[in-house]
Scaffold this motif. Structure first.
Motif, short mmCIF file in Angstrom:
data_model
loop_
_atom_site.label_atom_id
_atom_site.label_comp_id
_atom_site.label_asym_id
_atom_site.label_seq_id
_atom_site.Cartn_x
_atom_site.Cartn_y
_atom_site.Cartn_z
N SER A 66 0.83 -1.22 0.00
CA SER A 66 0.00 0.00 0.00
C SER A 66 0.86 1.26 0.00
CB SER A 66 -0.92 0.01 1.22
OG SER A 66 -1.84 -1.04 1.15
N LEU A 67 1.89 1.28 0.81
CA LEU A 67 2.78 2.44 0.85
C LEU A 67 3.43 2.66 -0.51
CD1 LEU A 67 4.17 4.64 2.54
CD2 LEU A 67 5.94 2.97 3.08
N SER A 68 3.83 1.58 -1.15
CA SER A 68 4.45 1.67 -2.46
C SER A 68 3.48 2.27 -3.49
CB SER A 68 4.90 0.28 -2.91
OG SER A 68 5.27 0.28 -4.25
N LEU A 69 2.25 1.77 -3.50
CA LEU A 69 1.27 2.29 -4.46
C LEU A 69 0.89 3.73 -4.15
CD1 LEU A 69 -1.19 -0.66 -5.11
CD2 LEU A 69 0.63 0.18 -6.57
N ALA A 70 0.73 4.04 -2.87
CA ALA A 70 0.31 5.39 -2.49
C ALA A 70 1.36 6.44 -2.86
CB ALA A 70 0.03 5.46 -0.99
N THR A 71 2.62 6.09 -2.70
CA THR A 71 3.68 7.06 -3.00
C THR A 71 4.10 7.04 -4.46
OG1 THR A 71 5.42 5.47 -2.43
CG2 THR A 71 4.61 6.92 -0.66
N GLY A 72 3.75 5.99 -5.17
CA GLY A 72 4.15 5.88 -6.57
C GLY A 72 5.57 5.37 -6.74
N ALA A 73 6.17 4.88 -5.66
CA ALA A 73 7.54 4.36 -5.71
C ALA A 73 7.50 2.84 -5.78
CB ALA A 73 8.31 4.79 -4.47
N TRP A 74 8.20 2.26 -6.74
CA TRP A 74 8.25 0.81 -6.92
C TRP A 74 6.84 0.22 -6.97
CZ3 TRP A 74 11.44 2.44 -2.55
CH2 TRP A 74 12.75 2.69 -2.93
N THR A 75 6.01 0.79 -7.78
CA THR A 75 4.61 0.39 -7.83
C THR A 75 4.42 -1.05 -8.30
OG1 THR A 75 4.40 1.41 -10.01
CG2 THR A 75 3.70 2.71 -8.12
N ARG A 76 5.25 -1.51 -9.19
CA ARG A 76 5.10 -2.91 -9.65
C ARG A 76 5.42 -3.88 -8.52
NH1 ARG A 76 4.79 -3.49 -15.47
NH2 ARG A 76 5.04 -1.43 -16.40
N MET A 77 6.43 -3.56 -7.74
CA MET A 77 6.78 -4.41 -6.60
C MET A 77 5.66 -4.37 -5.56
SD MET A 77 8.97 -6.53 -5.34
CE MET A 77 10.50 -6.24 -6.17
N GLY A 78 5.13 -3.18 -5.29
CA GLY A 78 4.02 -3.06 -4.35
C GLY A 78 2.79 -3.82 -4.81
N ALA A 79 2.51 -3.72 -6.11
CA ALA A 79 1.37 -4.46 -6.66
C ALA A 79 1.60 -5.96 -6.55
CB ALA A 79 1.13 -4.05 -8.11
N ALA A 80 2.83 -6.39 -6.74
CA ALA A 80 3.15 -7.82 -6.60
C ALA A 80 2.94 -8.28 -5.16
CB ALA A 80 4.59 -8.09 -7.04
N PHE A 81 3.32 -7.46 -4.18
CA PHE A 81 3.10 -7.80 -2.77
C PHE A 81 1.61 -7.98 -2.49
CE2 PHE A 81 7.17 -5.78 -0.79
CZ PHE A 81 7.94 -6.74 -1.42
N LEU A 82 0.81 -7.05 -3.00
CA LEU A 82 -0.63 -7.13 -2.78
C LEU A 82 -1.23 -8.33 -3.50
CD1 LEU A 82 -1.52 -3.34 -2.95
CD2 LEU A 82 -1.26 -4.78 -0.91
N ALA A 83 -0.71 -8.66 -4.67
CA ALA A 83 -1.20 -9.83 -5.41
C ALA A 83 -0.89 -11.12 -4.65
CB ALA A 83 -0.61 -9.86 -6.81
N VAL A 84 0.29 -11.20 -4.03
CA VAL A 84 0.64 -12.38 -3.22
C VAL A 84 -0.33 -12.51 -2.05
CG1 VAL A 84 2.38 -13.34 -1.67
CG2 VAL A 84 3.05 -12.46 -3.91
N PHE A 85 -0.61 -11.38 -1.39
CA PHE A 85 -1.58 -11.40 -0.29
C PHE A 85 -2.94 -11.89 -0.78
CE2 PHE A 85 -5.18 -9.11 1.51
CZ PHE A 85 -5.22 -9.72 2.75
#
Length: 120
Positions: A66-85
């Motif tokens: 969520s922090l990654s997506l909210a800030t726009g930093a490393w969004t693909r990695m953040g999206a991957a974390f959320l997809a794993v969850f």
């Protein structure tokens, strides 16, 4: 004119990311963290191995993603974390494929929402 369109596109992307992040943060900060012990017991009843560690991992994935997506930093990695969850949540808690009655709408609807969010 082109700069204005680019700015509007960037703003809309930010709004969309923040709306998605709100769903995950509400889940983590609204129920998982304040009701940690109850959530661990519920996870144990669903057959989740090592539920305390898995819940810590789920909260970590949600918060970092969520922090990654909210800030726009490393969004693909953040999206991957959320997809794993979402994949783990679907497997353990929305296993509609094991229900004898496929018309159980609630779990199927929840699973569908997880799939939609993970593809967004």
């Amino acid at each position: 004119m082109e700069q204005m369109a680019t700015a509007a596109q960037g703003l809309m992307a930010l709004v969309a990311r923040l709306m998605m992040v709100t769903i995950f943060l509400a889940s983590a900060l609204g129920s998982k963290v304040p009701r940690f012990s109850e959530t661990v017991m519920m996870m144990q009843s669903q057959g989740v191995p090592n539920p305390r560690l898995m819940l810590c991992g789920a909260i970590g994935l949600i918060l970092i993603g969520s922090l990654s997506l909210a800030t726009g930093a490393w969004t693909r990695m953040g999206a991957a974390f959320l997809a794993v969850f979402l994949a783990a949540a679907t497997f353990y808690f929305h296993d509609f494929w094991t229900f004898p009655n496929p018309a159980d709408r609630k779990s199927t609807r929840l699973n569908s929402s997880h799939l939609v969010i993970s593809y967004a």
